[in-house]
Design a protein around this motif. Structure first.
Motif, short mmCIF file in Angstrom:
data_model
loop_
_atom_site.label_atom_id
_atom_site.label_comp_id
_atom_site.label_asym_id
_atom_site.label_seq_id
_atom_site.Cartn_x
_atom_site.Cartn_y
_atom_site.Cartn_z
N ASP A 39 -12.26 -5.37 2.23
CA ASP A 39 -10.71 -5.33 2.11
C ASP A 39 -10.24 -5.30 0.63
O ASP A 39 -10.40 -6.03 0.08
N TYR A 40 -9.75 -4.35 0.41
CA TYR A 40 -9.16 -3.85 -1.14
C TYR A 40 -8.50 -5.00 -1.60
O TYR A 40 -8.88 -5.63 -2.66
N GLN A 41 -7.37 -5.50 -0.98
CA GLN A 41 -6.65 -6.44 -1.28
C GLN A 41 -7.49 -7.77 -1.65
O GLN A 41 -7.32 -8.30 -2.60
N GLN A 85 -9.98 2.38 2.34
CA GLN A 85 -9.65 1.59 3.55
C GLN A 85 -9.58 2.54 4.93
O GLN A 85 -9.25 2.26 5.89
N GLN A 86 -10.10 3.66 4.65
CA GLN A 86 -9.92 4.47 5.99
C GLN A 86 -11.29 4.34 6.81
O GLN A 86 -12.33 3.72 6.65
N SER A 110 0.83 -1.25 0.01
CA SER A 110 -0.01 -0.04 0.04
C SER A 110 0.88 1.36 0.09
O SER A 110 0.35 2.52 -0.34
N ARG A 158 -15.96 -2.19 7.84
CA ARG A 158 -14.51 -2.32 7.84
C ARG A 158 -14.27 -3.90 7.37
O ARG A 158 -13.00 -4.21 7.25
N TRP A 161 -7.52 2.66 -3.39
CA TRP A 161 -7.34 1.67 -2.18
C TRP A 161 -7.19 2.57 -1.06
O TRP A 161 -7.62 2.39 0.16
N TRP A 162 -6.25 3.64 -0.90
CA TRP A 162 -6.04 4.47 0.13
C TRP A 162 -7.24 5.12 0.73
O TRP A 162 -7.56 5.01 1.83
#
Ligand code: GLA
Length: 666
Positions: free
Chosen positions: A418-420, A408-409, A255, A415, A404-405
């Protein structure tokens, strides 16, 4: 411009990180003897040698490196020479504490490990430039030098005052005025308005949730600040050796660096890949990182590091079972790697990585690991024809660090998203369907692909949205996953639950609510189970392909399409996502590389060669149409062929086979 071709010189690069400073010099001769035995033609030297080269400020000890590089050359082994700037010596922190990073709580990150530098520190940069200059000047004409390796896995983060000043300079360049920054960051919220640049700091520890747009810009800034360090060193070495290619090794799918931006600054794109040997989908992970790196490189790439056996940084570190190292190495070659290297050549006996494997493990030259390494080295030497060739794909998976950044906040609907995990799930569906895939940035020219998939791009710029719309309107097949196109480049939410242009394209009216699902929850849909997420949306021209059944969303669209544009408002279970994407690909005219392969067998085409890889622990019989020559065994293959467990065949169609395929044989 120099490229990987300048380092391969027509043969696959095989080798690894070599840390000779950990060993008495008598060992070096033994090392090179064994390297030759194993077919090693490249060592990466100097990655962590700063304290050895510069034992005290300004001093230089190059004698050992002179002897080492000469020895390498004498044995026909090329040297990828690293600038040692990833690990400053203790004297730097002791004399110049301002070079040490501070975490978001203001705590100092001390020396005693590695990578304790602040990318914004002028003192660190000055010392790094000086040692790079001297290293480049000294080894510029050395015949062993094949490539420069700058730093190592750039990954530091810092929140210190020097970083704050640098962040402000970066923000000025990006936003121009404080008013524009206030607007972009939405600082009307919670009384966060800035009156002066000097008030702006990195997102340090705060009472409650921090400003997400500030956090997003800080991620961008950190990637750029590290890249400035890379570029500064690259420019120094390039001035001395304009014809020697330069790289820096990425962590895989990491990331901290926008690798699309970074790779544009590299002559050679290289990456470190460490699939967990215990992971049944480790082969898919290796494939995904290979696809991603090849796409960043836009051609052949370098596998800078992998492990010949276990790593030492997981909770439980599993060795590679017999054959797996070879399988994963050749899988990377199939996906475009012209260099197969390891961390590291000889396993350390001291230090924090003494239980991390090496090509030459503690078991020594008779150990299984080394024996397998030797086999790989010998086989790579048979694959000269692969070097420099391209692998092509009909499908692109879109991926962007900014999204992605931003996505994911904290403070988002779930929550659990999850991007990955999502990118991996979509890539897996395509991989298991035998479909070749590239990766691309949402603003790239996508017209060369028949199908483009967007697993999850929460943030999309206007340019990216226009790009996707024109791609689909131009006849491309576009498949978007949930929670896509929700925010703009400043993380400002677009109205209607999704950008209006995308909604029009996808046949969506309004996204009324997002209905994230709990980890153990699923919702029935027509033909599959929805997990992780669901959406309450109305259609406007879209055709419902599968609807939610039961519950609050009963009858609403889970999957919808408007012509060639598709929207998947949930994460279908793996078999369902696989079937869905395989079906869409077929309609788009994208076929598997080889049809009808048994489960767990992968086929990858690179140039004229066809790699067939058995990811299973049992031997398998495979039939590839046509008549081929296996470059690894020398055998002719016509009809069924046996692949050992984790076995690989590298096939070239024979003239007779080609004639049959084209119908010209009598
Ligand atoms: C990274 C680093 C190496 C080593 C390995 C261990 O890839 O670049 O120096 O620490 O991890 O897996």
């Amino acid at each position: 411009m120099p490229s990987l071709d300048d380092a391969t010189r027509g043969r696959p690069v095989f080798g690894g990180d070599y840390n000779p400073e950990q060993w008495p010099e008598e060992t070096w001769t033994e090392d090179f003897r064994l390297m030759r035995e194993a077919g090693v033609n490249s060592v990466t030297v100097g990655v962590f040698s700063w304290a050895k080269i510069e034992p005290r400020p300004g001093a230089r000890d190059f004698g050992w490196l002179d002897r080492l590089t000469d020895l390498a050359h004498g044995h026909g082994v090329g040297v990828v020479l690293a600038t040692p700037t990833a690990s400053p010596p203790p004297w730097m922190g002791a004399r110049h504490p301002e070079t040490l990073p501070r975490d978001e709580n203001g705590q100092t990150v001390w020396w005693g490990s590695r990578q304790q530098f602040c990318a914004s520190s002028p003192t660190y940069r000055r010392y790094a430039a000086a040692i790079t200059e001297d290293l480049a000047a000294r080894y510029a004409g050395h015949p062993a030098l094949t490539m420069w390796h700058i730093n190592n896995e750039y990954c530091t983060h810092c929140w210190c005052d020097e970083t704050a000043a640098h962040f402000r300079r970066w923000l000025r360049a990006r936003h121009g005025t404080v008013e524009a920054l206030n607007e972009a960051w939405g600082t009307a919220f919670w009384s966060q308005r800035y009156d002066d640049w000097e008030e702006i700091i990195p997102p340090r520890r705060a009472q409650y949730r921090r400003n997400p747009a500030q956090e997003l810009d800080f991620r961008r800034f950190t990637s750029d600040a590290l890249m400035e360090c890379y570029v500064a060193e690259r420019d120094i070495v390039a001035r001395h050796t304009p014809l020697v290619p330069v790289t820096t090794n990425f962590m895989p799918f990491w990331s901290g660096q926008d690798a699309w931006a970074w790779s544009a600054e590299e002559d050679v794109v290289s990456v470190d890949i460490y699939p967990d040997p215990k992971d049944p989908l480790g082969g898919q992970y290796n494939a995904m990182i290979g696809d991603m790196t090849r796409s960043q490189a836009r051609g052949p790439w370098m596998l800078m590091e992998q492990a010949a056996g276990p790593v030492n940084w997981r909770e439980v570190n599993h060795p590679k079972p017999r054959g797996l190292n070879r399988l994963l190495s050749l899988q990377s070659v199939a996906r475009g790697a012209d260099a197969v290297c390891y961390f590291q050549w000889r396993q350390s006996r001291q230090g924090a990585e003494k239980f991390h494997s090496g090509m030459l493990s503690h078991a020594g030259e008779r150990g299984r690991t080394f024996q397998e390494v030797k086999r790989i080295g010998a086989e790579l030497a048979l694959l000269e024809d692969v070097v420099g060739t391209r692998a092509t794909a009909g499908i692109a998976v879109l991926h962007d660090w900014n999204s992605w950044w931003a996505g994911q906040q904290d403070g988002r609907p779930s929550r659990e998203v999850d991007y990955q995990r999502l990118v991996r799930a979509w890539h897996r569906a395509l991989w298991e369907s035998g479909l070749a895939t590239d990766f691309a940035h949402p603003e790239h020219d996508l017209r060369g692909y028949r199908m483009v998939v967007v697993p999850h791009l929460y943030l999309l710029t206007d340019t990216a949205i226009d790009n996707l719309v024109s791609y689909a309107r131009g006849g491309g097949t576009l498949v978007c996953g949930f929670f896509t196109g929700v925010a703009d480049e400043h993380d400002r939410v677009r109205e209607g639950g999704m950008d209006a242009r995308l909604r029009a394209l996808l046949g969506i009216g309004t996204v009324h609510e997002w209905w994230p699902l709990d980890p153990d929850e699923s919702v029935s849909c027509d033909g599959f189970d929805a997990t992780l997420w669901s959406e309450e949306l109305s259609t406007d021209g879209g055709e419902v392909v599968a609807a939610y059944r039961g519950g609050e969303l009963d009858g609403l669209a889970a999957v919808l399409r408007a012509g060639r544009a598709w929207y998947v408002s949930t994460l279908p279970s793996p078999p369902a996502l696989r079937a869905l994407l395989a079906g869409i690909a077929e309609e788009a005219g994208v076929r598997p590389v080889v049809e009808g392969l048994p489960e767990g067998v992968e086929a990858v085409r690179r140039g004229e060669l066809l790699f067939v890889l058995n990811h299973g622990r049992e031997p398998v019989t495979v039939t590839v149409p046509g008549t081929h020559h296996d470059l690894l065994t020398g055998a002719e293959v016509a009809g069924p062929m046996e692949l050992e467990r984790f076995g690989v065949a590298v096939l070239r169609e024979t003239a007779a086979g080609r004639a049959v395929a084209s119908g010209t044989a009598r």
